[in-house]
Design a protein around this motif. Structure first.
Motif, PDB file in Angstrom:
ATOM      1  N   LEU A   1      -0.583  -1.009  -4.437  1.00 18.79           N
ATOM      2  CA  LEU A   1      -1.973  -0.573  -4.351  1.00 18.79           C
ATOM      3  C   LEU A   1      -2.036   0.813  -3.727  1.00 18.79           C
ATOM      4  CD1 LEU A   1      -2.452  -3.819  -2.639  1.00 18.79           C
ATOM      5  CD2 LEU A   1      -4.280  -3.258  -4.182  1.00 18.79           C
ATOM      6  N   SER A   2      -2.916   1.645  -4.241  1.00 18.13           N
ATOM      7  CA  SER A   2      -3.156   2.925  -3.585  1.00 18.13           C
ATOM      8  C   SER A   2      -3.936   2.633  -2.299  1.00 18.13           C
ATOM      9  CB  SER A   2      -3.969   3.845  -4.490  1.00 18.13           C
ATOM     10  OG  SER A   2      -5.291   3.352  -4.620  1.00 18.13           O
ATOM     11  N   PRO A   3      -3.940   3.548  -1.337  1.00 19.58           N
ATOM     12  CA  PRO A   3      -4.750   3.320  -0.137  1.00 19.58           C
ATOM     13  C   PRO A   3      -6.221   3.063  -0.479  1.00 19.58           C
ATOM     14  CG  PRO A   3      -3.224   5.120   0.239  1.00 19.58           C
ATOM     15  CD  PRO A   3      -3.128   4.763  -1.234  1.00 19.58           C
TER      16      PRO A   3
ATOM     17  N   PHE B   1      -6.590  -0.504  -1.729  1.00 20.46           N
ATOM     18  CA  PHE B   1      -6.482  -1.411  -0.597  1.00 20.46           C
ATOM     19  C   PHE B   1      -7.800  -1.491   0.166  1.00 20.46           C
ATOM     20  CE2 PHE B   1      -5.707  -1.895   3.993  1.00 20.46           C
ATOM     21  CZ  PHE B   1      -5.271  -3.207   3.994  1.00 20.46           C
TER      22      PHE B   1
ATOM     23  N   VAL C   1       0.856  -1.178   0.000  1.00 17.50           N
ATOM     24  CA  VAL C   1       0.000   0.000   0.000  1.00 17.50           C
ATOM     25  C   VAL C   1       0.896   1.234   0.000  1.00 17.50           C
ATOM     26  CG1 VAL C   1      -1.832   1.243   1.191  1.00 17.50           C
ATOM     27  CG2 VAL C   1      -1.765  -1.262   1.276  1.00 17.50           C
ATOM     28  N   THR C   2       0.711   2.077  -1.017  1.00 14.97           N
ATOM     29  CA  THR C   2       1.552   3.257  -1.167  1.00 14.97           C
ATOM     30  C   THR C   2       0.791   4.378  -1.872  1.00 14.97           C
ATOM     31  OG1 THR C   2       3.607   4.117  -2.135  1.00 14.97           O
ATOM     32  CG2 THR C   2       2.513   2.327  -3.325  1.00 14.97           C
TER      33      THR C   2
END
Length: 98
Positions: free
Chosen positions: A82-84, A87, A67-68
């Motif tokens: 994955l974007s927040p 996620f 998650v980034t």
């Protein structure tokens, strides 16, 4: 964890940051970076060593994703970035499944 704590403490307070670290620790496994992960990180095609270490640890732990907020930093990652938002959608079962 350190980044999460820093951000929450900066924009809220230390008490909330501590509570979030406790909550995350009770729900997620914490990956550890050792010699093997640092050496693997050196062989990954990342411009930023810290990102490479995150990727190597995620790979070693068998994570489904990283998650980034900086998806572009993980182009070519063997672990899906994955974007927040992605996620959270996956967590709720509304996102795409891999």
């Amino acid at each position: 964890m350190t980044t999460v704590h820093y951000l929450v403490a900066r924009y809220a307070d230390n008490k909330q940051a501590d509570e979030l670290v406790d909550w995350l620790s009770s729900r997620f496994e914490i990956g550890v970076a050792g010699r093997r992960e640092f050496l693997r990180a050196r062989g990954l095609p990342f411009a930023d060593f810290e990102d490479a270490v995150v990727c190597a640890v995620a790979e070693a732990c068998g994570c489904d994703g990283i998650v980034t907020r900086n998806l572009g930093d993980f182009t070519g990652s063997p672990v899906r970035p994955l974007s927040p938002e992605e996620f959270l959608m996956d967590l709720e079962g509304t996102g795409k499944q891999n």
